[in-house]
Structures are given as structure tokens and as C-alpha cells.
Design a protein around this motif. Structure first.
Motif, PDB file in Angstrom:
ATOM      1  N   ASN A  32       0.113 -29.884  41.158  1.00 31.66           N
ATOM      2  CA  ASN A  32       1.407 -29.205  40.955  1.00 31.66           C
ATOM      3  C   ASN A  32       1.344 -28.193  39.823  1.00 31.66           C
ATOM      4  O   ASN A  32       2.009 -27.156  39.881  1.00 31.66           O
ATOM      5  CB  ASN A  32       2.520 -30.216  40.715  1.00 31.66           C
ATOM      6  CG  ASN A  32       2.936 -30.908  41.987  1.00 31.66           C
ATOM      7  OD1 ASN A  32       2.709 -30.420  43.091  1.00 31.66           O
ATOM      8  ND2 ASN A  32       3.555 -32.070  41.850  1.00 31.66           N
ATOM      9  N   GLN A  33       0.559 -28.485  38.791  1.00 26.80           N
ATOM     10  CA  GLN A  33       0.405 -27.542  37.689  1.00 26.80           C
ATOM     11  C   GLN A  33      -0.306 -26.277  38.162  1.00 26.80           C
ATOM     12  O   GLN A  33       0.099 -25.165  37.820  1.00 26.80           O
ATOM     13  CB  GLN A  33      -0.372 -28.185  36.542  1.00 26.80           C
ATOM     14  CG  GLN A  33       0.378 -29.302  35.853  1.00 26.80           C
ATOM     15  CD  GLN A  33      -0.492 -30.037  34.859  1.00 26.80           C
ATOM     16  OE1 GLN A  33      -1.637 -30.398  35.155  1.00 26.80           O
ATOM     17  NE2 GLN A  33       0.048 -30.265  33.663  1.00 26.80           N
ATOM     18  N   ARG A  35      -0.469 -25.179  41.289  1.00 25.31           N
ATOM     19  CA  ARG A  35       0.423 -24.512  42.235  1.00 25.31           C
ATOM     20  C   ARG A  35       1.419 -23.626  41.474  1.00 25.31           C
ATOM     21  O   ARG A  35       1.639 -22.467  41.847  1.00 25.31           O
ATOM     22  CB  ARG A  35       1.163 -25.530  43.099  1.00 25.31           C
ATOM     23  CG  ARG A  35       2.083 -24.891  44.138  1.00 25.31           C
ATOM     24  CD  ARG A  35       2.776 -25.921  45.019  1.00 25.31           C
ATOM     25  NE  ARG A  35       1.825 -26.498  45.965  1.00 25.31           N
ATOM     26  CZ  ARG A  35       1.354 -27.750  45.913  1.00 25.31           C
ATOM     27  NH1 ARG A  35       1.758 -28.579  44.968  1.00 25.31           N
ATOM     28  NH2 ARG A  35       0.499 -28.181  46.808  1.00 25.31           N
ATOM     29  N   GLU A  36       2.032 -24.157  40.443  1.00 23.76           N
ATOM     30  CA  GLU A  36       3.006 -23.387  39.658  1.00 23.76           C
ATOM     31  C   GLU A  36       2.349 -22.173  38.995  1.00 23.76           C
ATOM     32  O   GLU A  36       2.934 -21.082  38.961  1.00 23.76           O
ATOM     33  CB  GLU A  36       3.673 -24.272  38.607  1.00 23.76           C
ATOM     34  CG  GLU A  36       4.585 -25.335  39.197  1.00 23.76           C
ATOM     35  CD  GLU A  36       5.712 -24.750  40.035  1.00 23.76           C
ATOM     36  OE1 GLU A  36       6.332 -23.759  39.618  1.00 23.76           O
ATOM     37  OE2 GLU A  36       5.963 -25.300  41.131  1.00 23.76           O
TER      38      GLU A  36
END
Length: 89
Positions: A32-33, A35-36
Motif C-alpha cells: 500500500n505504501q 501504491r500510494e
């Protein structure tokens, strides 16, 4: 043309979530990190390359599938905000 090239070495991901790289190390980013980060950078990039993934270390294809989803999501807006200038003529 404004913008930059985006180079993604897959081993930036933590070894616990992406062991299918030549030199996995703990302490990397979680999916998720990453992806952001890609969502924020990709629109301003003129292109991208992805390296370091080792399919020989992923016999079931699980990590390739996860990586594909992450890249598709993160780079979906690649180049959409790059400013192109016309040459004077």
C-alpha cells in the motif's frame, strides 16, 4: 517535454511481502505504501521501467500476480500530467 523517468526496483518492497527478488531485505515498503507513492509520481513521469523481480523465485506465480496488480493500480495514470511543449517553427 517536462517529466522524468520512473525506475521501480521491486526489491524496494519488504522481503516479507516480496521475496521473489535477487536480494530481499527487511525494512522495505509495504504494497500500500508503494501504491500510494506510485499514484503520486506516475502522472508526472514520461515512462517507467520495473526491474529486479525474479520469476524463478516465484514458482506458483503468486508474487507475480500481486506485483502485476500493484503496478497496474499504481501506474494507471502514467504520464497523464506531463506537459508537452511544441517546438517553435
Amino acid at each position: 517535454m517536462n517529466g522524468f523517468w520512473l525506475q521501480l526496483d521491486v526489491d524496494v518492497l519488504d522481503a516479507s511481502v516480496m521475496p521473489a527478488v535477487d536480494s530481499p531485505d527487511p525494512g522495505g515498503l509495504l504494497p500500500n505504501q508503494l501504491r500510494e507513492l506510485l499514484l503520486a509520481l506516475a502522472p508526472y513521469a514520461v515512462g517507467a521501467s520495473i526491474t529486479v523481480f525474479d520469476p524463478d523465485l516465484d514458482p506458483t506465480g503468486l508474487y507475480a500476480s500481486r506485483l502485476t496488480e500493484l503496478i497496474t493500480d499504481g501506474l494507471g495514470e502514467l504520464g497523464t500530467r506531463v506537459t508537452r511543449h511544441r517546438a517553435a517553427g
